[in-house]
Design a protein around this motif. Structure first.
Motif, PDB file in Angstrom:
ATOM      1  N   PRO A 121       0.771  -1.343   0.055  1.00 50.71           N
ATOM      2  CA  PRO A 121      -0.060  -0.091   0.113  1.00 50.71           C
ATOM      3  C   PRO A 121       0.955   1.421   0.072  1.00 50.71           C
ATOM      4  O   PRO A 121       2.034   1.124   0.614  1.00 50.71           O
ATOM      5  CB  PRO A 121      -0.957  -0.009   1.361  1.00 50.71           C
ATOM      6  N   ASP A 122       0.340   2.401  -0.513  1.00 57.10           N
ATOM      7  CA  ASP A 122       1.229   3.602  -0.675  1.00 57.10           C
ATOM      8  C   ASP A 122       0.896   3.994   0.544  1.00 57.10           C
ATOM      9  O   ASP A 122       0.145   3.671   1.763  1.00 57.10           O
ATOM     10  CB  ASP A 122       0.540   4.680  -1.706  1.00 57.10           C
ATOM     11  N   ALA A 176      -0.579   6.999   1.798  1.00 58.19           N
ATOM     12  CA  ALA A 176      -2.024   7.375   2.228  1.00 58.19           C
ATOM     13  C   ALA A 176      -2.662   6.156   2.750  1.00 58.19           C
ATOM     14  O   ALA A 176      -3.328   6.190   3.701  1.00 58.19           O
ATOM     15  CB  ALA A 176      -2.489   8.026   1.182  1.00 58.19           C
ATOM     16  N   ARG A 177      -2.597   5.038   2.052  1.00 61.08           N
ATOM     17  CA  ARG A 177      -3.288   3.807   2.330  1.00 61.08           C
ATOM     18  C   ARG A 177      -2.718   2.854   3.480  1.00 61.08           C
ATOM     19  O   ARG A 177      -3.507   2.751   4.374  1.00 61.08           O
ATOM     20  CB  ARG A 177      -3.325   2.772   1.044  1.00 61.08           C
ATOM     21  N   GLU A 178      -1.478   3.152   3.789  1.00 64.41           N
ATOM     22  CA  GLU A 178      -0.800   2.837   5.118  1.00 64.41           C
ATOM     23  C   GLU A 178      -1.570   3.429   6.309  1.00 64.41           C
ATOM     24  O   GLU A 178      -1.979   2.659   7.085  1.00 64.41           O
ATOM     25  CB  GLU A 178       0.571   2.629   5.121  1.00 64.41           C
ATOM     26  N   GLN A 179      -1.591   4.688   6.386  1.00 63.91           N
ATOM     27  CA  GLN A 179      -2.169   5.565   7.105  1.00 63.91           C
ATOM     28  C   GLN A 179      -3.638   4.989   7.404  1.00 63.91           C
ATOM     29  O   GLN A 179      -4.114   5.024   8.424  1.00 63.91           O
ATOM     30  CB  GLN A 179      -2.160   6.931   6.849  1.00 63.91           C
ATOM     31  N   ALA A 180      -4.377   4.973   6.417  1.00 64.20           N
ATOM     32  CA  ALA A 180      -5.850   4.398   6.576  1.00 64.20           C
ATOM     33  C   ALA A 180      -5.975   3.079   7.233  1.00 64.20           C
ATOM     34  O   ALA A 180      -6.826   2.725   7.969  1.00 64.20           O
ATOM     35  CB  ALA A 180      -6.365   4.456   5.029  1.00 64.20           C
ATOM     36  N   LEU A 181      -5.089   2.273   6.875  1.00 65.96           N
ATOM     37  CA  LEU A 181      -4.943   0.853   7.512  1.00 65.96           C
ATOM     38  C   LEU A 181      -4.595   0.991   8.973  1.00 65.96           C
ATOM     39  O   LEU A 181      -5.096   0.067   9.644  1.00 65.96           O
ATOM     40  CB  LEU A 181      -3.932  -0.019   6.613  1.00 65.96           C
ATOM     41  N   LEU A 234     -10.510  -4.726   2.205  1.00 65.39           N
ATOM     42  CA  LEU A 234      -9.176  -4.965   2.151  1.00 65.39           C
ATOM     43  C   LEU A 234      -8.937  -6.028   1.096  1.00 65.39           C
ATOM     44  O   LEU A 234      -9.656  -7.040   0.909  1.00 65.39           O
ATOM     45  CB  LEU A 234      -8.508  -5.759   3.579  1.00 65.39           C
ATOM     46  N   SER A 235      -7.717  -5.641   0.388  1.00 62.95           N
ATOM     47  CA  SER A 235      -7.280  -6.456  -0.508  1.00 62.95           C
ATOM     48  C   SER A 235      -6.315  -7.738   0.230  1.00 62.95           C
ATOM     49  O   SER A 235      -6.435  -7.430   1.337  1.00 62.95           O
ATOM     50  CB  SER A 235      -6.372  -5.998  -1.576  1.00 62.95           C
ATOM     51  N   GLU A 249      -3.121  -6.112   1.450  1.00 63.61           N
ATOM     52  CA  GLU A 249      -3.555  -5.238   2.413  1.00 63.61           C
ATOM     53  C   GLU A 249      -3.411  -6.079   3.793  1.00 63.61           C
ATOM     54  O   GLU A 249      -3.121  -5.808   4.798  1.00 63.61           O
ATOM     55  CB  GLU A 249      -4.463  -4.463   2.291  1.00 63.61           C
ATOM     56  N   TRP A 282      -0.077  -7.077   4.751  1.00 59.34           N
ATOM     57  CA  TRP A 282       0.476  -5.918   5.278  1.00 59.34           C
ATOM     58  C   TRP A 282       0.174  -5.851   6.795  1.00 59.34           C
ATOM     59  O   TRP A 282       1.110  -5.527   7.437  1.00 59.34           O
ATOM     60  CB  TRP A 282       0.248  -4.850   4.339  1.00 59.34           C
TER      61      TRP A 282
END
Length: 101
Positions: free
Chosen positions: A12-13, A15-20, A77-78, A81, A84
């Protein structure tokens, strides 16, 4: 079990990491404790998960545990993800990043 056909997909980029991280701290934390030290669900600390294989943990995140309160997160989630998140849990989950004003 997950097949992980795309386990090597790009992580994940930022921004997506922060969301996760936010999702785990808030949504998972509602059952596993806000510090992930346990509650309705078991603790998700590095120590508590020390003997849990990565693929098993990722599969539980993605598919849930039928017959228990642990829901599947595959709608949000994928597979990469979920993997991750599992990797981060096994390493000691990061704190939520708070944006400066």
């Amino acid at each position: 079990m997950l097949l992980w056909g795309n386990a090597h997909a790009a992580p994940p980029d930022a921004a997506r990491e922060q969301a996760l991280v936010r999702m785990v701290r808030q949504d998972c934390g509602s059952c596993h404790g806000m510090r992930l030290t346990g509650g309705l669900g078991p603790a998700l600390t590095r120590e508590a998960l020390a003997d849990v294989p990565l693929e098993s943990l990722a599969a539980v995140i993605f598919h849930g545990r039928p017959g228990t309160p642990m829901p599947p997160w595959r709608a949000m989630l994928s597979e990469p993800e979920a993997r991750w998140i599992a990797q981060r849990l096994l390493q000691g989950f990061p704190e939520e990043m708070v944006k400066a004003p």
